[in-house]
Motif scaffolding. Sequence first.
Motif, PDB file in Angstrom:
ATOM      1  N   SER A 191       0.734  -1.602  -0.117  1.00  0.00           N
ATOM      2  CA  SER A 191      -0.080   0.290   0.250  1.00  0.00           C
ATOM      3  C   SER A 191       0.441   1.294   0.305  1.00  0.00           C
ATOM      4  O   SER A 191      -0.073   2.800  -0.530  1.00  0.00           O
ATOM      5  CB  SER A 191      -1.161   0.160   1.367  1.00  0.00           C
ATOM      6  N   THR A 192       2.156   1.515   0.991  1.00  0.00           N
ATOM      7  CA  THR A 192       2.524   2.454   0.302  1.00  0.00           C
ATOM      8  C   THR A 192       3.188   2.403  -0.505  1.00  0.00           C
ATOM      9  O   THR A 192       3.477   3.879  -1.311  1.00  0.00           O
ATOM     10  CB  THR A 192       3.972   1.516   1.282  1.00  0.00           C
ATOM     11  N   LEU A 193       3.873   1.228  -1.198  1.00  0.00           N
ATOM     12  CA  LEU A 193       4.673   1.768  -3.184  1.00  0.00           C
ATOM     13  C   LEU A 193       3.247   2.268  -3.704  1.00  0.00           C
ATOM     14  O   LEU A 193       3.864   3.389  -4.493  1.00  0.00           O
ATOM     15  CB  LEU A 193       4.583   0.668  -3.186  1.00  0.00           C
ATOM     16  N   LEU A 194       1.606   2.018  -3.544  1.00  0.00           N
ATOM     17  CA  LEU A 194       1.096   2.489  -4.706  1.00  0.00           C
ATOM     18  C   LEU A 194       1.037   4.054  -4.179  1.00  0.00           C
ATOM     19  O   LEU A 194       0.266   5.479  -5.153  1.00  0.00           O
ATOM     20  CB  LEU A 194      -0.952   2.002  -3.595  1.00  0.00           C
ATOM     21  N   ARG A 195       0.927   4.651  -2.287  1.00  0.00           N
ATOM     22  CA  ARG A 195       0.221   5.673  -2.093  1.00  0.00           C
ATOM     23  C   ARG A 195       1.850   6.609  -3.190  1.00  0.00           C
ATOM     24  O   ARG A 195       1.125   8.134  -2.955  1.00  0.00           O
ATOM     25  CB  ARG A 195       0.225   5.971  -0.575  1.00  0.00           C
ATOM     26  N   LEU A 196       2.493   5.916  -3.025  1.00  0.00           N
ATOM     27  CA  LEU A 196       3.919   6.815  -4.044  1.00  0.00           C
ATOM     28  C   LEU A 196       4.481   7.371  -5.302  1.00  0.00           C
ATOM     29  O   LEU A 196       4.048   7.819  -5.554  1.00  0.00           O
ATOM     30  CB  LEU A 196       4.961   5.947  -3.409  1.00  0.00           C
ATOM     31  N   LEU A 197       3.408   5.733  -5.114  1.00  0.00           N
ATOM     32  CA  LEU A 197       3.185   6.172  -6.940  1.00  0.00           C
ATOM     33  C   LEU A 197       2.007   6.952  -7.112  1.00  0.00           C
ATOM     34  O   LEU A 197       1.899   7.535  -7.995  1.00  0.00           O
ATOM     35  CB  LEU A 197       3.049   4.536  -7.422  1.00  0.00           C
ATOM     36  N   ILE A 198       0.947   7.147  -6.759  1.00  0.00           N
ATOM     37  CA  ILE A 198      -0.040   8.059  -6.835  1.00  0.00           C
ATOM     38  C   ILE A 198       0.258   9.481  -6.616  1.00  0.00           C
ATOM     39  O   ILE A 198      -0.618  10.351  -6.619  1.00  0.00           O
ATOM     40  CB  ILE A 198      -0.783   7.403  -6.722  1.00  0.00           C
ATOM     41  N   GLY A 199       1.126   9.950  -6.124  1.00  0.00           N
ATOM     42  CA  GLY A 199       2.053  11.252  -5.061  1.00  0.00           C
ATOM     43  C   GLY A 199       0.499  11.863  -3.743  1.00  0.00           C
ATOM     44  O   GLY A 199       1.467  12.717  -3.730  1.00  0.00           O
ATOM     45  N   ALA A 200       0.850  10.763  -3.121  1.00  0.00           N
ATOM     46  CA  ALA A 200       0.038  10.667  -1.903  1.00  0.00           C
ATOM     47  C   ALA A 200       1.115  10.890  -0.675  1.00  0.00           C
ATOM     48  O   ALA A 200       0.951  10.951   0.477  1.00  0.00           O
ATOM     49  CB  ALA A 200      -1.162   9.503  -1.563  1.00  0.00           C
ATOM     50  N   LEU A 201       2.042  10.230  -0.669  1.00  0.00           N
ATOM     51  CA  LEU A 201       3.599  10.342  -0.520  1.00  0.00           C
ATOM     52  C   LEU A 201       4.922  10.644  -1.359  1.00  0.00           C
ATOM     53  O   LEU A 201       4.829  10.533  -2.264  1.00  0.00           O
ATOM     54  CB  LEU A 201       3.245   9.149   0.661  1.00  0.00           C
ATOM     55  N   ARG A 202       5.564  11.283  -0.215  1.00  0.00           N
ATOM     56  CA  ARG A 202       6.582  11.881  -0.585  1.00  0.00           C
ATOM     57  C   ARG A 202       7.991  10.630  -0.677  1.00  0.00           C
ATOM     58  O   ARG A 202       8.122  10.211   0.784  1.00  0.00           O
ATOM     59  CB  ARG A 202       7.040  13.355  -0.273  1.00  0.00           C
ATOM     60  N   PRO A 203       8.508  10.581  -1.017  1.00  0.00           N
ATOM     61  CA  PRO A 203       9.525   9.346  -0.767  1.00  0.00           C
ATOM     62  C   PRO A 203      10.818   9.833  -0.114  1.00  0.00           C
ATOM     63  O   PRO A 203      10.536  10.861  -0.294  1.00  0.00           O
ATOM     64  CB  PRO A 203      10.130   8.453  -1.940  1.00  0.00           C
ATOM     65  N   SER A 204      11.553   8.496   0.644  1.00  0.00           N
ATOM     66  CA  SER A 204      12.758   9.706   1.017  1.00  0.00           C
ATOM     67  C   SER A 204      13.988   9.033   0.355  1.00  0.00           C
ATOM     68  O   SER A 204      14.824  10.120   1.110  1.00  0.00           O
ATOM     69  CB  SER A 204      12.563   8.353   2.599  1.00  0.00           C
ATOM     70  N   ALA A 205      13.914   8.477  -0.636  1.00  0.00           N
ATOM     71  CA  ALA A 205      15.493   8.927  -1.502  1.00  0.00           C
ATOM     72  C   ALA A 205      14.651   7.908  -2.524  1.00  0.00           C
ATOM     73  O   ALA A 205      13.644   6.829  -3.022  1.00  0.00           O
ATOM     74  CB  ALA A 205      16.334   7.800  -1.099  1.00  0.00           C
ATOM     75  N   GLY A 206      14.980   8.775  -4.377  1.00  0.00           N
ATOM     76  CA  GLY A 206      14.249   7.663  -5.566  1.00  0.00           C
ATOM     77  C   GLY A 206      13.600   9.042  -6.338  1.00  0.00           C
ATOM     78  O   GLY A 206      13.572   9.476  -5.654  1.00  0.00           O
ATOM     79  N   LYS A 207      12.880   8.219  -7.119  1.00  0.00           N
ATOM     80  CA  LYS A 207      12.249   9.463  -6.939  1.00  0.00           C
ATOM     81  C   LYS A 207      11.194   8.447  -8.314  1.00  0.00           C
ATOM     82  O   LYS A 207      11.148   7.181  -8.763  1.00  0.00           O
ATOM     83  CB  LYS A 207      13.011   9.817  -8.403  1.00  0.00           C
ATOM     84  N   VAL A 208       9.915   9.691  -7.946  1.00  0.00           N
ATOM     85  CA  VAL A 208       8.796   8.995  -9.125  1.00  0.00           C
ATOM     86  C   VAL A 208       8.712   9.520 -10.249  1.00  0.00           C
ATOM     87  O   VAL A 208       8.211  10.660  -9.994  1.00  0.00           O
ATOM     88  CB  VAL A 208       7.693   8.599  -8.523  1.00  0.00           C
ATOM     89  N   VAL A 209       8.508   9.719 -11.486  1.00  0.00           N
ATOM     90  CA  VAL A 209       8.292  10.316 -12.643  1.00  0.00           C
ATOM     91  C   VAL A 209       6.906   9.571 -13.246  1.00  0.00           C
ATOM     92  O   VAL A 209       6.764   8.892 -13.415  1.00  0.00           O
ATOM     93  CB  VAL A 209       9.312   9.883 -13.967  1.00  0.00           C
ATOM     94  N   ARG A 210       6.052  10.729 -13.335  1.00  0.00           N
ATOM     95  CA  ARG A 210       5.051  10.200 -13.640  1.00  0.00           C
ATOM     96  C   ARG A 210       4.671  10.859 -15.290  1.00  0.00           C
ATOM     97  O   ARG A 210       5.136  11.952 -16.035  1.00  0.00           O
ATOM     98  CB  ARG A 210       3.832  10.977 -12.853  1.00  0.00           C
ATOM     99  N   GLN A 211       4.079  10.856 -16.271  1.00  0.00           N
ATOM    100  CA  GLN A 211       3.175  10.805 -17.803  1.00  0.00           C
ATOM    101  C   GLN A 211       3.437  12.322 -17.354  1.00  0.00           C
ATOM    102  O   GLN A 211       2.063  12.413 -16.096  1.00  0.00           O
ATOM    103  CB  GLN A 211       2.743  10.375 -17.923  1.00  0.00           C
ATOM    104  N   LYS A 212       3.513  13.091 -17.921  1.00  0.00           N
ATOM    105  CA  LYS A 212       2.521  14.942 -17.850  1.00  0.00           C
ATOM    106  C   LYS A 212       1.371  14.505 -18.768  1.00  0.00           C
ATOM    107  O   LYS A 212       0.852  13.865 -19.167  1.00  0.00           O
ATOM    108  CB  LYS A 212       3.493  15.907 -19.082  1.00  0.00           C
ATOM    109  N   GLY A 213       0.892  15.186 -16.833  1.00  0.00           N
ATOM    110  CA  GLY A 213      -1.233  15.109 -17.919  1.00  0.00           C
ATOM    111  C   GLY A 213      -1.456  13.925 -17.518  1.00  0.00           C
ATOM    112  O   GLY A 213      -2.761  13.110 -17.412  1.00  0.00           O
ATOM    113  N   LEU A 214      -0.585  12.906 -16.294  1.00  0.00           N
ATOM    114  CA  LEU A 214      -1.383  11.588 -16.166  1.00  0.00           C
ATOM    115  C   LEU A 214      -2.723  11.072 -15.257  1.00  0.00           C
ATOM    116  O   LEU A 214      -2.257  12.048 -14.243  1.00  0.00           O
ATOM    117  CB  LEU A 214      -0.426  10.676 -15.404  1.00  0.00           C
ATOM    118  N   LYS A 215      -3.772  10.793 -15.519  1.00  0.00           N
ATOM    119  CA  LYS A 215      -4.521  11.115 -15.132  1.00  0.00           C
ATOM    120  C   LYS A 215      -5.124   9.573 -13.939  1.00  0.00           C
ATOM    121  O   LYS A 215      -5.259   8.262 -14.776  1.00  0.00           O
ATOM    122  CB  LYS A 215      -6.470  11.041 -15.704  1.00  0.00           C
TER     123      LYS A 215
END
Length: 263
Positions: free
Chosen positions: A43-67
Amino acid sequence: MSLITTDGLTMRQGGKTVLSNVDFSISKGEIVTILGPNGSGKSTLLRLLIGALRPSAGKVVRQKGLKIGYVPQKLHIDPTLPLAVSRFLQLPGRVAPAAAKAALQRVGATGFEDQQLASLSGGQFQRVLLARALLSQPDILVLDEATQGLDQPGSAAFYSLIEELRQELGCAVLMVSHELHVVMAASDRVLCLNGHVCCQGAPEHVASAPEYRALFGTGTHGALALYRHEHDHDHDHDGHHHHDGCDHDHAHTHDHSHQEGSV
């Protein structure tokens, strides 16, 4: 084209590392399921992927305008709160009544507009949550244990609906689930998570009912050993092999018909 990609994603909470160095991506139209024991960081991974949490390290890149259309594991609503389905679908932004009606119709919840949320069964409520997720016309549907509490026919019908929606909308689907009998049939790719990515690859259908029943009595070993890991194939988009030490012994379930290197 990847909708979401992570690079070295790490999450620490309360002094504990919940996720370590997770590399992941999901592409348009793909159905990916995340499996793992309780506390493995799903569940933590999902919340990081959708932007509900900020990672301690590393990055998440979402396609621009992703719905993103998100169907949570649970949504606690005070049963004494008068909230009709039509009103709920207006949160957080206004939706045309015709669009709300069409979304409910598409998920098999026709005529639910005037019903109180508190009066819905578990399956009906999940369909309303799914209708709400569809209103954003998502590029990706994210489902966190969306069928928890439903009986087997109910969850099978729900996953069948998800597959139809994927085909109709061309959206990707990212699921966390424990229902291996459905997941194995429905997923393009399975990711095994236990604080890190143990391995990932194409799923195999769960072979027989006794094995499926056995997983409920064998804890995480049963749950994670029910699909075949072909460690001699590249499983991800970067060409990395995943031999990186899943904490579980899968040897008894490996298919050794492909020897190392004989792709």
